[in-house]
Design a protein around this motif. Structure first.
Motif, PDB file in Angstrom:
ATOM      1  N   UNK A 160       0.756  -1.180   0.096  1.00 38.52           N
ATOM      2  CA  UNK A 160       0.010  -0.037   0.170  1.00 38.52           C
ATOM      3  C   UNK A 160       0.868   1.227   0.039  1.00 38.52           C
ATOM      4  N   UNK A 161       1.813   1.262   0.623  1.00 45.64           N
ATOM      5  CA  UNK A 161       2.741   2.605   0.968  1.00 45.64           C
ATOM      6  C   UNK A 161       4.434   2.275   0.772  1.00 45.64           C
ATOM      7  N   UNK A 162       4.912   3.026   0.107  1.00 41.41           N
ATOM      8  CA  UNK A 162       6.455   2.947   0.279  1.00 41.41           C
ATOM      9  C   UNK A 162       7.189   4.202   0.865  1.00 41.41           C
ATOM     10  N   UNK A 163       7.819   3.955   1.901  1.00 48.75           N
ATOM     11  CA  UNK A 163       8.458   5.012   2.595  1.00 48.75           C
ATOM     12  C   UNK A 163       9.774   5.158   2.372  1.00 48.75           C
ATOM     13  N   UNK A 164      10.373   6.397   2.267  1.00 45.72           N
ATOM     14  CA  UNK A 164      11.865   6.835   1.657  1.00 45.72           C
ATOM     15  C   UNK A 164      12.326   7.687   2.839  1.00 45.72           C
ATOM     16  N   UNK A 165      13.690   7.008   3.346  1.00 46.12           N
ATOM     17  CA  UNK A 165      14.534   7.961   4.176  1.00 46.12           C
ATOM     18  C   UNK A 165      15.749   8.460   3.416  1.00 46.12           C
ATOM     19  N   UNK A 166      16.042   9.821   3.187  1.00 41.97           N
ATOM     20  CA  UNK A 166      17.070  10.355   2.503  1.00 41.97           C
ATOM     21  C   UNK A 166      18.146  11.194   3.459  1.00 41.97           C
ATOM     22  N   UNK A 204       4.238   1.924 -12.253  1.00 42.50           N
ATOM     23  CA  UNK A 204       3.688   0.626 -11.590  1.00 42.50           C
ATOM     24  C   UNK A 204       2.939   1.284 -10.299  1.00 42.50           C
ATOM     25  N   UNK A 205       3.490   2.393  -9.529  1.00 39.92           N
ATOM     26  CA  UNK A 205       2.764   2.668  -8.304  1.00 39.92           C
ATOM     27  C   UNK A 205       1.426   3.254  -8.748  1.00 39.92           C
ATOM     28  N   UNK A 206       1.156   3.996  -9.934  1.00 39.76           N
ATOM     29  CA  UNK A 206      -0.095   4.390 -10.241  1.00 39.76           C
ATOM     30  C   UNK A 206      -0.998   3.235 -10.543  1.00 39.76           C
ATOM     31  N   UNK A 207      -0.664   2.131 -11.298  1.00 38.93           N
ATOM     32  CA  UNK A 207      -1.302   1.084 -11.547  1.00 38.93           C
ATOM     33  C   UNK A 207      -1.863   0.337 -10.332  1.00 38.93           C
ATOM     34  N   UNK A 208      -1.127   0.093  -9.429  1.00 37.66           N
ATOM     35  CA  UNK A 208      -1.105  -0.532  -8.313  1.00 37.66           C
ATOM     36  C   UNK A 208      -1.760  -0.041  -7.020  1.00 37.66           C
ATOM     37  N   UNK A 209      -1.944   1.158  -7.307  1.00 38.06           N
ATOM     38  CA  UNK A 209      -2.382   2.115  -6.095  1.00 38.06           C
ATOM     39  C   UNK A 209      -1.351   2.352  -4.900  1.00 38.06           C
ATOM     40  N   UNK A 210      -0.143   2.265  -5.068  1.00 30.90           N
ATOM     41  CA  UNK A 210       0.801   2.374  -4.178  1.00 30.90           C
ATOM     42  C   UNK A 210       1.281   3.807  -3.830  1.00 30.90           C
ATOM     43  N   UNK A 211       1.205   4.326  -2.552  1.00 24.70           N
ATOM     44  CA  UNK A 211       1.262   5.693  -2.147  1.00 24.70           C
ATOM     45  C   UNK A 211       2.643   5.935  -1.561  1.00 24.70           C
ATOM     46  N   UNK A 212       3.535   7.136  -1.952  1.00 23.52           N
ATOM     47  CA  UNK A 212       4.844   7.049  -1.604  1.00 23.52           C
ATOM     48  C   UNK A 212       4.955   8.265  -0.528  1.00 23.52           C
ATOM     49  N   UNK A 213       5.747   8.152   0.667  1.00 25.64           N
ATOM     50  CA  UNK A 213       6.093   9.316   1.598  1.00 25.64           C
ATOM     51  C   UNK A 213       7.631   9.360   1.491  1.00 25.64           C
ATOM     52  N   UNK A 214       7.988  10.474   1.311  1.00 25.71           N
ATOM     53  CA  UNK A 214       9.714  10.458   1.163  1.00 25.71           C
ATOM     54  C   UNK A 214      10.241  12.051   1.704  1.00 25.71           C
TER      55      UNK A 214
END
Length: 603
Positions: free
Chosen positions: A35-41, A77-87
């Motif tokens: 459902x979600x991917x999170x990124x720490x930069x 792929x995120x748009x197709x699968x409904x995956x939301x991103x927070x970075x």
């Protein structure tokens, strides 16, 4: 609070730092039900490098690889699968990062909604804080006259608000690393700022995800048991409300998810586990439990929370001269002696030249030999090495002095010991880099002094009110472990075993402070570790590295001890001239500490 655990929220930890592999995002977008991917930069010093870049390009200051490498590959792929991103890829310029994502979307034909979170920039506040005499809370030093960046560590509330507004991608500037995950969970479960235990569990989930594969076998004590580093799996958390979450990794990937790998990450870069202070909640991790539920599946429970304090942590960066590090391989007979003399001679020659030009002496220098165990101090073992690397580091307030040093670093191959090579430096006429030395100034700033964070999504721009917080009360007393054993000494005929036989260990850094987590492999081992490994014993064992005090904290739920070592990193970050400026090897040294145990203990 909505305590319903029937809804499962699945989140993947896709990035641990600027420069992390594309492997994580590739794996995680393919996980069923993601459902979600999170990124720490943003590591501690990342914003100073962004500030340096922004000096040449005012539109820069954000993690360009998030857009041009990661999103370019996974956005469709995120748009197709409904995956939301927070970075937190926005760095010093969240709006600029969001605009770059929109440009990429026009190129790719995707139509995800992009929000940016702003409000962490505190540069305008610093003159007032300086006039008020605010000092660095680590060192007590006065605030420098010129700062290149100053940012408060924001929390999760603006992220939750952005998701509630419909954002598919949320880009922030400086936040606490775990807030990416906590913001997701606050949105999904409707947690409020007063749901302190839930916020502590969500923060713990974020803390495990924020360092990517460090929770799935990366840098694990038992590295030899971790398969397929080349394809190491990035962590996945399945959250079941405020009660518990499950840590796993994508099917078919390398790495390992066990009590040991997850427990190491839980205490990574943590000071007092009973008072892990974040802007949204003050966490108590002392009762956290980690239970293996099957191959590569671990269940985590038991974080507790209290009201957060009234302050944000604020980190500012300033230019403090320059540094240069030269490394020269030396081969053959007496390689270590030759390498050490090479380093001393190079430094002596460059110092004489700088003094002759009226530039003054170097501020700080370090001459060592990689391979000679210099970092082990009195426990270094003598080896008759035939390959070694002379390492010479120096700092100076003026670039010109280090340019002299850098130029002279090419010449030992023809001037000093036999078997010395400067490698590609001779072939391509390259030299060690003279780089700006940015340092951190850290303090607290009252939350009320900052304007509320702003969330911008398309034409909408809303402010997110932040609760004022409360004075920090003492942590509740930790009850003794049920059935805790009493440590027996080795007794007649007893023996000593290295700590690594009894425990896992990991070290982390914050500024000039290191922490070393020691986690018993079996609960029965902990009493023997506790009896032998006092704060005083650790201080004495690492005295060649640690200048300040050592404090020991108990973590009963994990059957662990956490040691906080002040003044352990030679200044920390770019201030340190050690080969290991972040203390990654400190736990490795402590794991050789001998622990008395009885003969009949099954180790």
């Amino acid at each position: 609070m909505n305590r319903t655990a029937s809804k499962t929220v699945t989140i993947g930890g896709a990035c641990a730092f600027v420069g992390d592999s594309i492997l994580g995002p590739r794996q995680l977008v393919a996980v069923p039900g993601m459902q979600y991917l999170v990124f720490d930069y943003l590591a501690e010093m990342t914003l100073s490098s962004f500030a340096h870049t922004r000096q040449g390009d005012p539109a820069a200051g954000w993690a360009s690889e998030f857009v041009e490498l990661t999103l370019r590959e996974i956005l469709p792929a995120c748009q197709q699968r409904g995956i939301r991103l927070v970075a937190n890829a926005g760095g010093l310029n969240p709006a600029g990062c969001a605009q770059a994502i929109e440009r990429l979307q026009r190129e790719l034909g995707t139509q995800l909604k992009v929000a940016c979170v702003e409000g962490d920039d505190c540069l305008d506040l610093m003159p007032g804080l300086r006039a008020a005499g605010v000092a660095d809370f680590y060192t007590g030093e006065a605030m420098p006259a010129e700062l290149v960046s100053a940012n408060a560590y924001l929390g999760a509330l603006p992220i939750a608000r952005a998701l509630a507004m419909g954002a598919d991608i949320v880009v922030t500037g400086r936040i606490v690393d775990s807030a990416t995950t906590l913001g997701v969970l606050m949105h999904e479960y409707g947690w409020t700022p007063d749901d302190h235990d839930a916020l502590a569990m969500g923060s713990l989930a974020g803390h495990i995800l924020e360092c990517g594969p460090q929770a799935t076998g990366g840098i694990h004590t038992d590295w030899h048991t971790v398969p397929d580093w080349e394809n190491i799996g990035y962590p996945v958390i399945e959250c079941h409300g405020a009660d518990h979450f499950v840590v796993s990794k994508p099917a078919g990937t390398g790495g390992l998810v066990t009590r040991g790998t997850v427990s190491e990450q839980i205490l990574y870069e943590v000071g007092d586990p009973a008072r892990y202070r974040l802007p949204d909640v003050c966490c108590d991790f002392t009762g956290v439990t980690v239970t293996e539920a099957g191959p590569d599946r671990v269940v985590v429970r038991g974080a507790r929370g209290r009201a957060p304090g009234p302050h944000y942590k604020l980190s500012a960066a300033y230019l403090d001269g320059y540094r240069c590090v030269a490394q020269l391989p030396v081969f053959g007979i007496d390689a270590v002696r030759k390498a050490r003399r090479t380093g001393e001679a190079l430094l002596g020659r460059a110092r004489a030249m700088a003094l002759a030009r009226g530039l003054g002496d170097f501020e700080k220098v370090a001459v060592g030999v990689v391979g000679a165990e210099d970092g082990y101090g009195p426990r270094a073992r003598a080896f008759d090495l035939r390959e070694a690397i002379a390492r010479v580091a120096a700092t100076h307030p003026r670039r010109e002095a280090l340019e002299l040093f850098s130029r002279e670093a090419r010449v030992p191959g023809v001037s000093f010991a036999p078997g010395t090579t400067t490698g590609s430096a001779l072939m391509f006429n390259s030299r060690p880099v003279v780089e700006p030395r940015y340092r951190l100034f850290t303090c607290l700033v009252d939350k009320a002094r900052l304007a509320p964070p702003r969330v911008t999504l398309g034409a909408q721009c809303v402010s997110v009110p932040i609760p004022a917080g409360a004075p920090q009360a003492a942590a509740p007393a930790v009850a003794p472990r049920a059935g805790a054993a009493t440590a027996r000494g080795p007794g007649p005929g007893g023996r000593r075993v290295p700590l690594v036989r009894l425990a896992w260990g990991r070290s982390g850094d914050k500024g000039n402070t290191s922490n070393i987590a020691v986690i018993a492999r079996r609960p029965a081992f902990l009493p023997f570790i506790e009896a032998a490994l006092s704060a005083e014993a650790v201080k004495a064992y690492l005295a060649h590295l640690v200048e300040g005090a050592v404090v020991r904290h108990a973590v009963p739920g994990l059957h662990a001890l956490n040691f906080v070592l002040d003044g352990a990193l030679d200044g920390g970050g770019p201030s340190s001239l050690r080969p290991d400026p972040m203390g990654k090897g400190m736990a490795q040294q402590l794991l050789e500490f001998d622990i008395p145990v009885p003969d009949d203990l099954d180790v």
